[in-house]
Design a protein around this motif. Structure first.
Motif, PDB file in Angstrom:
ATOM      1  N   ARG A 216      -4.635   5.524  35.748  1.00 28.44           N
ATOM      2  CA  ARG A 216      -3.429   5.648  36.573  1.00 28.44           C
ATOM      3  C   ARG A 216      -3.073   4.333  37.254  1.00 28.44           C
ATOM      4  NH1 ARG A 216      -5.245  10.555  38.329  1.00 28.44           N
ATOM      5  NH2 ARG A 216      -5.988   9.684  40.306  1.00 28.44           N
ATOM      6  N   ASP A 217      -4.086   3.608  37.756  1.00 26.89           N
ATOM      7  CA  ASP A 217      -3.778   2.369  38.479  1.00 26.89           C
ATOM      8  C   ASP A 217      -3.710   1.150  37.569  1.00 26.89           C
ATOM      9  OD1 ASP A 217      -6.409   1.605  37.948  1.00 26.89           O
ATOM     10  OD2 ASP A 217      -7.157   2.181  39.914  1.00 26.89           O
ATOM     11  N   GLY A 218      -3.899   1.326  36.261  1.00 28.92           N
ATOM     12  CA  GLY A 218      -3.728   0.230  35.307  1.00 28.92           C
ATOM     13  C   GLY A 218      -4.977  -0.580  35.023  1.00 28.92           C
ATOM     14  N   VAL A 220      -7.640   0.450  33.454  1.00 30.09           N
ATOM     15  CA  VAL A 220      -7.983   0.785  32.075  1.00 30.09           C
ATOM     16  C   VAL A 220      -6.705   1.213  31.352  1.00 30.09           C
ATOM     17  CG1 VAL A 220      -9.284   2.359  30.583  1.00 30.09           C
ATOM     18  CG2 VAL A 220     -10.333   1.462  32.665  1.00 30.09           C
ATOM     19  N   GLU A 221      -6.522   0.699  30.152  1.00 32.68           N
ATOM     20  CA  GLU A 221      -5.341   1.035  29.345  1.00 32.68           C
ATOM     21  C   GLU A 221      -5.747   1.835  28.112  1.00 32.68           C
ATOM     22  OE1 GLU A 221      -2.073  -1.952  28.696  1.00 32.68           O
ATOM     23  OE2 GLU A 221      -3.638  -3.290  29.458  1.00 32.68           O
ATOM     24  N   ILE A 222      -4.927   2.818  27.770  1.00 31.16           N
ATOM     25  CA  ILE A 222      -5.090   3.512  26.492  1.00 31.16           C
ATOM     26  C   ILE A 222      -4.225   2.771  25.475  1.00 31.16           C
ATOM     27  CG2 ILE A 222      -4.703   5.660  25.237  1.00 31.16           C
ATOM     28  CD1 ILE A 222      -5.208   7.197  27.778  1.00 31.16           C
ATOM     29  N   MET A 223      -4.865   2.061  24.565  1.00 30.78           N
ATOM     30  CA  MET A 223      -4.150   1.193  23.638  1.00 30.78           C
ATOM     31  C   MET A 223      -3.600   1.956  22.438  1.00 30.78           C
ATOM     32  SD  MET A 223      -4.395  -1.568  25.278  1.00 30.78           S
ATOM     33  CE  MET A 223      -3.692  -2.679  24.056  1.00 30.78           C
ATOM     34  N   SER A 224      -4.340   2.966  21.995  1.00 33.21           N
ATOM     35  CA  SER A 224      -3.915   3.708  20.808  1.00 33.21           C
ATOM     36  C   SER A 224      -4.549   5.088  20.850  1.00 33.21           C
ATOM     37  CB  SER A 224      -4.324   2.968  19.531  1.00 33.21           C
ATOM     38  OG  SER A 224      -3.888   3.670  18.388  1.00 33.21           O
ATOM     39  N   ILE A 225      -3.886   6.033  20.187  1.00 37.37           N
ATOM     40  CA  ILE A 225      -4.406   7.396  20.152  1.00 37.37           C
ATOM     41  C   ILE A 225      -4.026   8.046  18.825  1.00 37.37           C
ATOM     42  CG2 ILE A 225      -2.359   8.310  21.320  1.00 37.37           C
ATOM     43  CD1 ILE A 225      -4.270  10.321  22.703  1.00 37.37           C
ATOM     44  N   ALA A 226      -4.967   8.765  18.249  1.00 35.10           N
ATOM     45  CA  ALA A 226      -4.725   9.503  17.003  1.00 35.10           C
ATOM     46  C   ALA A 226      -5.305  10.897  17.187  1.00 35.10           C
ATOM     47  CB  ALA A 226      -5.377   8.791  15.815  1.00 35.10           C
ATOM     48  N   ARG A 238      -9.077  -0.025  26.701  1.00 36.05           N
ATOM     49  CA  ARG A 238      -9.422  -1.405  27.041  1.00 36.05           C
ATOM     50  C   ARG A 238      -9.404  -1.564  28.554  1.00 36.05           C
ATOM     51  NH1 ARG A 238      -5.540  -6.136  24.987  1.00 36.05           N
ATOM     52  NH2 ARG A 238      -4.153  -5.148  26.507  1.00 36.05           N
ATOM     53  N   SER A 239     -10.339  -2.327  29.084  1.00 37.16           N
ATOM     54  CA  SER A 239     -10.400  -2.563  30.524  1.00 37.16           C
ATOM     55  C   SER A 239      -9.788  -3.920  30.849  1.00 37.16           C
ATOM     56  CB  SER A 239     -11.853  -2.516  31.005  1.00 37.16           C
ATOM     57  OG  SER A 239     -11.928  -2.873  32.374  1.00 37.16           O
ATOM     58  N   ASN A 240      -8.967  -3.955  31.907  1.00 38.67           N
ATOM     59  CA  ASN A 240      -8.386  -5.210  32.376  1.00 38.67           C
ATOM     60  C   ASN A 240      -9.230  -5.851  33.468  1.00 38.67           C
ATOM     61  OD1 ASN A 240      -6.068  -5.007  30.695  1.00 38.67           O
ATOM     62  ND2 ASN A 240      -5.154  -3.537  32.115  1.00 38.67           N
ATOM     63  N   ASN A 241     -10.331  -5.190  33.805  1.00 37.16           N
ATOM     64  CA  ASN A 241     -11.258  -5.720  34.809  1.00 37.16           C
ATOM     65  C   ASN A 241     -12.638  -5.845  34.162  1.00 37.16           C
ATOM     66  OD1 ASN A 241     -13.011  -6.178  36.953  1.00 37.16           O
ATOM     67  ND2 ASN A 241     -11.899  -4.826  38.349  1.00 37.16           N
ATOM     68  N   PRO A 242     -13.194  -7.053  34.094  1.00 34.45           N
ATOM     69  CA  PRO A 242     -14.485  -7.223  33.412  1.00 34.45           C
ATOM     70  C   PRO A 242     -15.619  -6.428  34.054  1.00 34.45           C
ATOM     71  CG  PRO A 242     -13.874  -9.210  34.622  1.00 34.45           C
ATOM     72  CD  PRO A 242     -12.676  -8.327  34.641  1.00 34.45           C
ATOM     73  N   ASN A 243     -15.438  -6.000  35.294  1.00 34.42           N
ATOM     74  CA  ASN A 243     -16.479  -5.242  35.984  1.00 34.42           C
ATOM     75  C   ASN A 243     -16.356  -3.731  35.765  1.00 34.42           C
ATOM     76  OD1 ASN A 243     -17.569  -7.607  37.173  1.00 34.42           O
ATOM     77  ND2 ASN A 243     -15.995  -7.545  38.766  1.00 34.42           N
ATOM     78  N   ILE A 273     -13.401   5.075  22.067  1.00 31.98           N
ATOM     79  CA  ILE A 273     -13.941   3.805  21.571  1.00 31.98           C
ATOM     80  C   ILE A 273     -13.329   2.645  22.344  1.00 31.98           C
ATOM     81  CG2 ILE A 273     -14.190   4.795  19.265  1.00 31.98           C
ATOM     82  CD1 ILE A 273     -11.849   2.869  18.446  1.00 31.98           C
ATOM     83  N   ASN A 274     -14.000   1.510  22.283  1.00 27.86           N
ATOM     84  CA  ASN A 274     -13.490   0.289  22.913  1.00 27.86           C
ATOM     85  C   ASN A 274     -12.468  -0.371  21.995  1.00 27.86           C
ATOM     86  OD1 ASN A 274     -14.752  -0.030  25.475  1.00 27.86           O
ATOM     87  ND2 ASN A 274     -16.694  -0.386  24.413  1.00 27.86           N
ATOM     88  N   TRP A 275     -11.362  -0.781  22.568  1.00 28.74           N
ATOM     89  CA  TRP A 275     -10.345  -1.532  21.824  1.00 28.74           C
ATOM     90  C   TRP A 275     -10.806  -2.969  21.649  1.00 28.74           C
ATOM     91  CZ3 TRP A 275      -5.814  -0.744  19.291  1.00 28.74           C
ATOM     92  CH2 TRP A 275      -5.021  -1.860  19.033  1.00 28.74           C
ATOM     93  N   ASP A 276     -10.494  -3.553  20.489  1.00 25.03           N
ATOM     94  CA  ASP A 276     -10.847  -4.944  20.223  1.00 25.03           C
ATOM     95  C   ASP A 276      -9.676  -5.611  19.531  1.00 25.03           C
ATOM     96  OD1 ASP A 276     -12.054  -7.401  19.165  1.00 25.03           O
ATOM     97  OD2 ASP A 276     -13.965  -6.471  19.698  1.00 25.03           O
ATOM     98  N   ASP A 277      -9.302  -6.813  19.992  1.00 22.27           N
ATOM     99  CA  ASP A 277      -8.183  -7.527  19.367  1.00 22.27           C
ATOM    100  C   ASP A 277      -8.532  -8.001  17.959  1.00 22.27           C
ATOM    101  OD1 ASP A 277      -6.482  -7.230  21.558  1.00 22.27           O
ATOM    102  OD2 ASP A 277      -7.327  -9.000  22.552  1.00 22.27           O
ATOM    103  N   ASN A 278      -9.809  -8.143  17.668  1.00 21.71           N
ATOM    104  CA  ASN A 278     -10.228  -8.476  16.313  1.00 21.71           C
ATOM    105  C   ASN A 278     -10.116  -7.216  15.456  1.00 21.71           C
ATOM    106  OD1 ASN A 278     -11.969  -8.739  13.970  1.00 21.71           O
ATOM    107  ND2 ASN A 278     -12.764 -10.602  14.935  1.00 21.71           N
ATOM    108  N   PRO A 279      -9.270  -7.228  14.425  1.00 25.30           N
ATOM    109  CA  PRO A 279      -9.066  -6.001  13.637  1.00 25.30           C
ATOM    110  C   PRO A 279     -10.340  -5.502  12.963  1.00 25.30           C
ATOM    111  CG  PRO A 279      -8.019  -7.883  12.567  1.00 25.30           C
ATOM    112  CD  PRO A 279      -8.419  -8.333  13.930  1.00 25.30           C
ATOM    113  N   GLY A 280     -11.225  -6.427  12.583  1.00 28.79           N
ATOM    114  CA  GLY A 280     -12.476  -6.009  11.954  1.00 28.79           C
ATOM    115  C   GLY A 280     -13.339  -5.208  12.910  1.00 28.79           C
TER     116      GLY A 280
END
Length: 421
Positions: A216-218, A220-226, A238-243, A273-280
């Motif tokens: 809700r506060d941004g 953590v983002e939901i990048m994709s859903i199936a 994906r988390s926008n905060n490393p902590n 699952i964790n989102w990763d910018d690397n497609p592999g």
């Protein structure tokens, strides 16, 4: 002060959420309608209502003349002098109209005008209220089955849960409370028509937004859903905060957060699952819990070739291809899955370039081509760390089906070309 009228307007404003100004306009129009029915015309008739006291005045503007030809528009000088001793020929005089003198039919018409306006405003208020909630989740009460559709009461109005938007196997009882996703709100002459869904992927997303504060506060983002409604859902976060651990935030303490969502979805399995910018890496995460030997992704063509251990092939594909099909939708890549044996037999594949280990998968050393040449450290997945949490059950192995597209998810025949050098 007209206390009765004031009290009635206050009650309507509170119960129906209709503004007083709108109600005042409705009363003015009803009096004009009554005058028209009583006198035959109302072009020169004015109605004024004091918004503070609710006192109203209805009068006709008449011209002072010597000889009256139209009683509705003119008044004689003699009659005008009785109203105002200063009246003169040619003056426009305000002649009060007594609403109590209206006949039964005129009064009934005035009443109908007010009621019609109230109904229209009530429908408009409900439409605007639920139009703002379009693409959101609301709680409703099951009313009854209408054929194969279900009528859901949302409070001030009813919504329709069509058969096509129902999850197969879900059975609801009257008075049962359920959460639904508002697909569309239509404004019709009979009032707003609201269509809701239990199968839409956004339902799961909105439930996570409601349940997980970090989403809700941004943070953590939901990048994709199936989603395959009633069976399994995969979401990539994906988390926008490393902590902050994105998966852990969605799971909650002892699975409290995700379990409440699973319960609302009647036991539907949820993979996080964790989102990763690397497609592999992303494809590798999406195919978990299966272990992966190698992934080769082509970002331009949106295709990927995946190699898994022989004993993991069925797990990677999933029951009736579900795991691979959801992974394809989640990542947007068309995924071709091969076992190690199939990959070795494919023309141009050099297995000696890969060192397979049960604990670690080293994918360096790939110099081959796939349409175009890509550096392995950029597009091949790195050492695999399982990032998925599954709730409601695990993947079930089934027969092999190698290739899955992100849209239709249909299995295709095994590629003859394999991996080209």
């Amino acid at each position: 002060m007209n206390k009765e009228l004031m009290e009635a307007l206050d009650m309507l404003e509170k119960e129906k959420e209709i503004s007083k100004e709108t109600l005042f306009d409705a009363i003015e129009n009803s009096l004009l309608t009554a005058c028209k029915n009583h006198f035959g015309k109302a072009d020169n008739i004015k109605v004024e209502i004091d918004r503070e006291t609710c006192d109203f005045l209805c009068y006709a503007e008449k011209e002072v003349v010597e000889e009256v030809e139209d009683d509705c528009l003119q008044i004689s000088l003699e009659d005008a002098r009785e109203i105002s001793h200063k009246a003169a020929l040619g003056d426009i005089l305000h002649v009060e109209i007594k609403s109590k003198e209206f006949g039964r039919i005129a009064t009934q018409n005035a009443k109908n005008v007010i009621l019609q306006k109230i109904r229209e405003e009530e429908r408009s208020v409900i439409y605007n209220q639920y139009y703002e909630k379009e693409k959101d989740v609301v709680t409703g009460i099951v009313q009854r089955y209408v054929g194969r559709n279900i009528s859901i009461n949302l409070g001030k109005t009813d919504a329709v849960l069509n058969e096509s938007e129902q999850v197969r196997g879900e059975d609801f009882r009257p008075t049962e409370r359920i959460k639904v996703y508002i697909l569309e709100v239509k404004n019709t002459p009979k009032g707003p028509r609201i269509l809701v869904s239990r199968t839409h992927p956004e339902l799961v997303k909105r439930l996570f937004e409601t349940e997980v504060t970090e989403i809700r506060d941004g943070t953590v983002e939901i990048m994709s859903i199936a989603r395959e409604a009633g069976s399994r859902t995969k979401i990539a976060v994906r988390s926008n905060n490393p902590n902050v651990d994105a998966v852990g935030a969605c799971v909650g303490l002892n699975g409290a957060r995700v379990n409440s969502i699973v319960e609302e979805l009647r036991g539907e399995k949820i993979d996080i699952i964790n989102w990763d910018d690397n497609p592999g890496n992303l494809i590798q995460n999406a195919l978990s819990p299966a272990k992966i030997v190698a992934v080769f992704a082509d970002p331009d063509e949106k295709t990927a070739k995946v190699v898994v251990p022989d004993y993991q092939l069925s797990l990677a594909i999933g029951k009736e291809g579900q795991n691979a099909r959801l992974a394809a939708r989640l990542t947007g890549y068309k995924i071709d899955i091969k076992s190690e044996t199939q990959a070795k037999d494919a023309p141009g594949f050099r297995y000696e370039d890969y060192e397979y280990d049960d604990e670690e998968y080293d994918e360096e050393g790939y110099d081959g081509e796939y349409e175009e040449t890509y550096e392995p450290e950029e597009y091949a997945s790195e050492d695999y760390e399982e990032a998925e949490e599954t709730y409601g059950g695990g993947a079930e192995p089934e027969e092999d089906a190698e290739e899955f597209g992100p849209e239709d998810g249909e299995g295709e025949e095994e590629s003859e070309e394999g991996f080209e050098e």
